[in-house]
Design an enzyme around this catalytic site. Structure first.
Site, PDB file in Angstrom:
ATOM      1  N   ASP A   8       0.824  -1.214   0.000  1.00 12.47           N
ATOM      2  CA  ASP A   8       0.000   0.000   0.000  1.00 12.47           C
ATOM      3  C   ASP A   8       0.858   1.264   0.000  1.00 12.47           C
ATOM      4  OD1 ASP A   8      -2.350   1.434  -0.013  1.00 12.47           O
ATOM      5  OD2 ASP A   8      -2.769   1.180   2.119  1.00 12.47           O
ATOM      6  N   ASN A  19       1.272   3.438  -2.923  1.00  4.40           N
ATOM      7  CA  ASN A  19       1.798   3.872  -4.228  1.00  4.40           C
ATOM      8  C   ASN A  19       1.308   5.265  -4.598  1.00  4.40           C
ATOM      9  OD1 ASN A  19       2.796   1.297  -4.362  1.00  4.40           O
ATOM     10  ND2 ASN A  19       1.365   0.575  -5.932  1.00  4.40           N
ATOM     11  N   HIS A  40       2.359   3.480  -8.991  1.00  6.23           N
ATOM     12  CA  HIS A  40       2.126   2.038  -9.202  1.00  6.23           C
ATOM     13  C   HIS A  40       3.304   1.419  -9.956  1.00  6.23           C
ATOM     14  CE1 HIS A  40      -1.765   2.361  -7.466  1.00  6.23           C
ATOM     15  NE2 HIS A  40      -2.284   3.083  -8.437  1.00  6.23           N
ATOM     16  N   LEU A  88       9.976 -20.705  -4.533  1.00  2.00           N
ATOM     17  CA  LEU A  88       8.971 -19.843  -3.895  1.00  2.00           C
ATOM     18  C   LEU A  88       7.619 -19.923  -4.610  1.00  2.00           C
ATOM     19  CD1 LEU A  88       8.396 -17.310  -1.958  1.00  2.00           C
ATOM     20  CD2 LEU A  88       8.954 -15.929  -3.965  1.00  2.00           C
TER      21      LEU A  88
HETATM   22  C1  IPE Z   1      -5.513  -2.577  -0.129  1.00  2.00           C
HETATM   23  O1  IPE Z   1      -5.171  -1.247  -0.284  1.00  2.00           O
HETATM   24  C2  IPE Z   1      -5.525  -3.266  -1.461  1.00  2.00           C
HETATM   25  C3  IPE Z   1      -4.218  -3.441  -2.100  1.00  2.00           C
HETATM   26  C4  IPE Z   1      -3.062  -3.093  -1.613  1.00  2.00           C
HETATM   27  C5  IPE Z   1      -4.259  -4.091  -3.369  1.00  2.00           C
HETATM   28  P1  IPE Z   1      -6.274  -0.116  -0.456  1.00  2.00           P
HETATM   29  O2  IPE Z   1      -5.527   1.156  -0.620  1.00  2.00           O
HETATM   30  O3  IPE Z   1      -7.219  -0.484  -1.533  1.00  2.00           O
HETATM   31  O4  IPE Z   1      -7.027  -0.178   0.930  1.00  2.00           O
HETATM   32  P2  IPE Z   1      -7.876   0.912   1.712  1.00  2.00           P
HETATM   33  O5  IPE Z   1      -8.900   1.457   0.749  1.00  2.00           O
HETATM   34  O6  IPE Z   1      -6.914   1.967   2.156  1.00  2.00           O
HETATM   35  O7  IPE Z   1      -8.465   0.170   2.861  1.00  2.00           O
HETATM   36  C1  IPE Z   2      -1.577   0.295  -3.373  1.00  8.77           C
HETATM   37  O1  IPE Z   2      -1.371   1.670  -3.401  1.00  8.77           O
HETATM   38  C2  IPE Z   2      -1.898  -0.269  -4.732  1.00  8.77           C
HETATM   39  C3  IPE Z   2      -3.291  -0.707  -4.892  1.00  8.77           C
HETATM   40  C4  IPE Z   2      -4.228  -0.622  -4.003  1.00  8.77           C
HETATM   41  C5  IPE Z   2      -3.642  -1.278  -6.164  1.00  8.77           C
HETATM   42  P1  IPE Z   2      -2.559   2.705  -3.368  1.00  8.77           P
HETATM   43  O2  IPE Z   2      -2.946   3.015  -4.765  1.00  8.77           O
HETATM   44  O3  IPE Z   2      -3.651   2.250  -2.494  1.00  8.77           O
HETATM   45  O4  IPE Z   2      -1.832   3.962  -2.727  1.00  8.77           O
HETATM   46  P2  IPE Z   2      -2.451   4.992  -1.695  1.00  8.77           P
HETATM   47  O5  IPE Z   2      -2.976   4.195  -0.546  1.00  8.77           O
HETATM   48  O6  IPE Z   2      -3.531   5.734  -2.416  1.00  8.77           O
HETATM   49  O7  IPE Z   2      -1.293   5.854  -1.317  1.00  8.77           O
HETATM   50 MG    MG Z   3      -4.083   2.465  -0.538  1.00 10.24          MG
END
Ligand code: IPE
Ligand code: IPE
Ligand code: MG
Length: 265
Positions: free
Chosen positions: A43, A45, A60, A154
């Protein structure tokens, strides 16, 4: 090898963790106490990109690099299963452009990495509602999983269009169908039996779950399987998650006492 407890007290009391090199952290790891199954919520990105004034898509893209290095490190360490949360059943709520970027990055990752992963004996699997992913992503996933299915290194589980609740519902439906057809009995349904119908059937539960970016929630990830998983949350945003960060998380895990509801041994 250094004594882990000594090393850890040095690590926490004398200087901040960032000061220790990747090599020092790696050396402090007890190879006999690695998690068999490591799960990661990748999480942060979007925030990583925003802090740099860049579009989320570049966050991403940077996240894919962190994935590449983490997979390599886990494979070299001898972790048995690595499950990474790449796209949740709720992530479809994001703008269409962002969803497209994520799907295209998945396709690109598979096209570029599969041969290398295959050489390193990585066994790629996908967990989630794969049939709802774009056709091209499904084709690449099929190619990757078929090519690597006999590898004994793995196991890399890519959680794609994954939701823990849907997974539990899917398992329940499969079991209900068996019951209806008289192919199993009510008494057969226990935890072990139920677990076999989950996407992770046959794999050990995760020992350690890492979440980057400081969020303190599970966001519908491995709900059943994480009943006794150790949690580790770091403020580091996923694209900045380095091998040193991974080793630090593993060191913290190795200091935990897992009691499973019993008393201290
Ligand atoms: C969880 O992250 C899903 C992934 C990392 C793929 P999110 O960014 O979607 O989660 P919330 O919305 O903060 O709970
Ligand atoms: C995780 O990063 C990737 C996915 C959920 C696909 P985010 O896109 O949720 O990044 P933030 O949480 O908005 O920073
Ligand atoms: Mg996120």
């Amino acid at each position: 090898m250094l004594d882990i407890k000594q090393f850890w007290s040095k690590l926490t009391k004398s200087k901040p963790v960032g000061v220790h090199t990747e090599g020092e952290l790696l050396e402090a790891l007890d190879r006999s106490k690695l998690p068999q199954h490591l799960a990661i919520i990748m999480d942060g990105n979007g925030r990583w990109a925003r802090r740099r004034g860049m579009p989320r898509g570049l966050g991403h893209r940077a996240g894919v690099e962190a994935l590449r290095s983490t997979v390599k490190a886990c494979s070299n360490l001898g972790v048995k299963v690595l499950t990474v949360y790449a796209f949740s059943t709720e992530n479809w709520k994001r703008p269409r452009d962002e969803v497209n970027i994520l799907m295209n990055l998945l396709i690109e990752y598979l096209q570029k990495e599969v041969d290398d992963l295959h050489r390193n004996k990585v066994h790629i699997q996908a967990i989630g509602c794969i049939h709802d992913l774009p056709q091209e992503a499904q084709v690449e996933l099929k190619r990757a999983t078929e090519l690597t299915c006999k590898n004994n290194g793995l196991i890399l589980n890519l959680a794609l269009n994954y939701g823990g609740r849907v997974e539990i519902l899917d398992a329940t439906r499969k079991i209900a169908a068996l019951l209806k057809q008289g192919e199993c009995r009510l008494e057969d349904i226990n935890e072990e039996f139920f677990g076999r119908f989950l996407y992770t059937g046959g794999m050990p539960d995760p020992d350690l779950l890492i979440r980057t970016s400081g969020e303190m929630r599970v966001s519908n990830f491995l709900l059943w399987q994480s009943a006794y998983t150790e949690f580790y949350v770091t403020e580091t945003l996923w694209p900045d998650f380095s091998k040193a960060q991974l080793f630090k998380a593993l060191l913290v895990y190795q200091q935990r006492e897992r009691r499973y509801g019993a008393l201290k041994s």
